[in-house]
Scaffold this active site. Structure first.
Site, mmCIF file in Angstrom:
data_model
loop_
_atom_site.group_PDB
_atom_site.id
_atom_site.type_symbol
_atom_site.label_atom_id
_atom_site.label_comp_id
_atom_site.label_asym_id
_atom_site.label_seq_id
_atom_site.Cartn_x
_atom_site.Cartn_y
_atom_site.Cartn_z
ATOM 1 N N HIS A 154 0.842 -1.209 0.000
ATOM 2 C CA HIS A 154 0.000 0.000 0.000
ATOM 3 C C HIS A 154 0.872 1.252 0.000
ATOM 4 C CE1 HIS A 154 -3.812 2.156 1.260
ATOM 5 N NE2 HIS A 154 -2.899 3.034 1.647
ATOM 6 N N GLU A 155 1.892 1.281 0.855
ATOM 7 C CA GLU A 155 2.745 2.474 0.938
ATOM 8 C C GLU A 155 3.607 2.636 -0.310
ATOM 9 O OE1 GLU A 155 1.921 4.505 3.076
ATOM 10 O OE2 GLU A 155 0.738 3.141 4.295
ATOM 11 N N HIS A 158 1.599 4.350 -2.896
ATOM 12 C CA HIS A 158 1.621 5.796 -2.692
ATOM 13 C C HIS A 158 2.901 6.392 -3.268
ATOM 14 C CE1 HIS A 158 -1.994 6.466 -0.493
ATOM 15 N NE2 HIS A 158 -1.648 5.811 0.604
ATOM 16 N N HIS A 164 -5.858 7.031 -2.554
ATOM 17 C CA HIS A 164 -6.866 6.080 -2.113
ATOM 18 C C HIS A 164 -8.047 5.977 -3.079
ATOM 19 C CE1 HIS A 164 -5.015 7.116 1.947
ATOM 20 N NE2 HIS A 164 -4.654 5.877 1.656
ATOM 21 N N TYR A 212 -9.651 1.753 1.805
ATOM 22 C CA TYR A 212 -9.745 1.460 3.234
ATOM 23 C C TYR A 212 -11.013 0.663 3.540
ATOM 24 C CZ TYR A 212 -5.875 4.458 4.785
ATOM 25 O OH TYR A 212 -4.644 5.012 5.034
#
Length: 373
Positions: A154-155, A158, A164, A212
């Site tokens: 996930h990071e 980014h 998101h 999320y």
């Protein structure tokens, strides 16, 4: 003997690639002192913060950030440096997650030598990253609680340029945000992105690793001792669970962003160099790892140059899909393990973990790994 020891070390490290299933926002909530410029799991420069709050950002934000020469990693190559604060076990999980990220895309992570622009992976006060390349040393915080593959992926998404899914401009057609249930100082995490800032040609993806769960940043009902839902899907049969794996759409978006030669199946960039991802590949070669079929997939991903695998694909689909049913599965009447230690291997993650080629699993431990027809 060295190869056998290395095999069990790898199995041990793989077996540790599990933490309590928390999302980055939950971990950051535990660390937060209320005074940082971290939004959910994004950290912003002062200039980014100003544009983020004013809605004037034309280059930084996005489900897929609109490309510019300075927010993209050149040739899809991302130098990184891992803080020595991590234990060897934690570093092994980090590297395993990075290697898998490479296998589903044509992005390449290399250990930094003297590159000006690079990611500095360090255990600070939570799980967060800048969005896209910002130039110079770029912090990507992965506190000890963040050392899980799905949080690392996930990071890294980014850092490459993704934000998101639930902030897409069209999200109100797919989810309802229950603002009354959101922790007041976390409302910014539900801001919608302006359509002129992002590229979002794909269908809304409830299962994206960048989406999320439905209780993210929710207030806690103290009387009932439950967290309140903040996002409700508008489609029947959909649940907003913790997404801990890449969805097919995630992989498609990654390969589109990287302009990979073939999207989703053989994700190899035409500009990609043949380089080693590990610094100790020569030692692995001397220990016979390049020629050992058990480690071939790992060596293709990590030691391509040293092992002479420059023309081999890093793609997980190609390397994990059996060449034919007869080569990788056994019939129910003849399905057997050829290795007497399969039960021990399975206990340490051999059957489930993608580090190991499925053909090797089928050849050695077809019964234990449930690869029989």
């Amino acid at each position: 003997m060295t190869v056998i020891i290395y095999f069990f070390l790898v199995l041990f490290f793989v077996s540790q690639n599990v933490v309590d299933s928390k999302q980055a926002w939950e971990i950051n909530e535990e660390y937060s002192d209320g005074g940082s410029s971290v939004f959910g799991d994004m950290i912003l420069t002062p200039a980014q913060l100003l544009r983020y709050e004013s809605g004037e950002d034309k280059t930084i934000r996005g489900v897929s950030v609109k490309a510019s020469s300075y927010n993209r990693w050149e040739n899809n190559i991302i130098p990184y440096f891992i803080s020595p604060q991590y234990t060897s076990q934690q570093k092994a999980v980090l590297l395993s997650s990075i290697r898998y990220f490479e296998q589903v895309s044509c992005f390449k992570f290399i250990e930094r030598s003297n590159q000006r622009d690079y990611i500095f992976i360090v255990p600070l006060d939570g799980c967060y990253s800048y969005v896209g390349k910002i130039g110079g040393r770029q912090t990507l915080s992965l506190a000890i609680d963040c050392i899980a593959d799905y949080i690392i992926w996930h990071e890294l998404m980014h850092a490459i340029g993704f934000e998101h899914e639930h902030q897409r401009p069209d999200r109100d057609s797919f989810i309802r945000v229950d603002y009354q249930n959101v922790i007041p100082n976390q409302l910014i995490n539900f801001d919608k992105l302006s359509s002129n800032l992002v590229d979002f040609p794909d269908n809304y993806d409830y299962k994206s690793i960048m989406h999320y769960d439905g209780y993210a940043f929710g207030k806690v009902d103290q009387a009932r001792r439950i967290r309140l839902a903040t996002m409700t899907p508008l489609r029947n049969g959909i649940k907003l669970d913790d997404n801990t794996r890449f969805s097919a759409t995630d992989i498609r978006k990654l390969n589109r962003l990287g302009k990979c030669r073939s999207v989703g199946t053989n994700a190899i960039s035409g500009s990609r160099d043949c380089v080693d991802a590990y610094s100790n590949c020569e030692g692995h070669r001397k220990n016979g790892m390049c020629q050992n079929s058990l480690y071939r997939r790992a060596m293709i991903a990590n030691c391509q140059k040293t092992c002479g695998f420059c023309n081999s694909s890093r793609d997980p689909i190609e390397n994990s899909t059996p060449t034919s049913p007869s080569n990788s599965t056994s019939t129910s009447t003849s399905c057997q393990d050829s290795d007497p230690k399969c039960s021990s291997y399975a206990e340490n993650g051999f059957c489930e973990h993608t580090f190991y080629d499925i053909n090797i699993k089928a050849e050695r431990c077809a019964k234990t790994c449930k690869l029989c027809k």
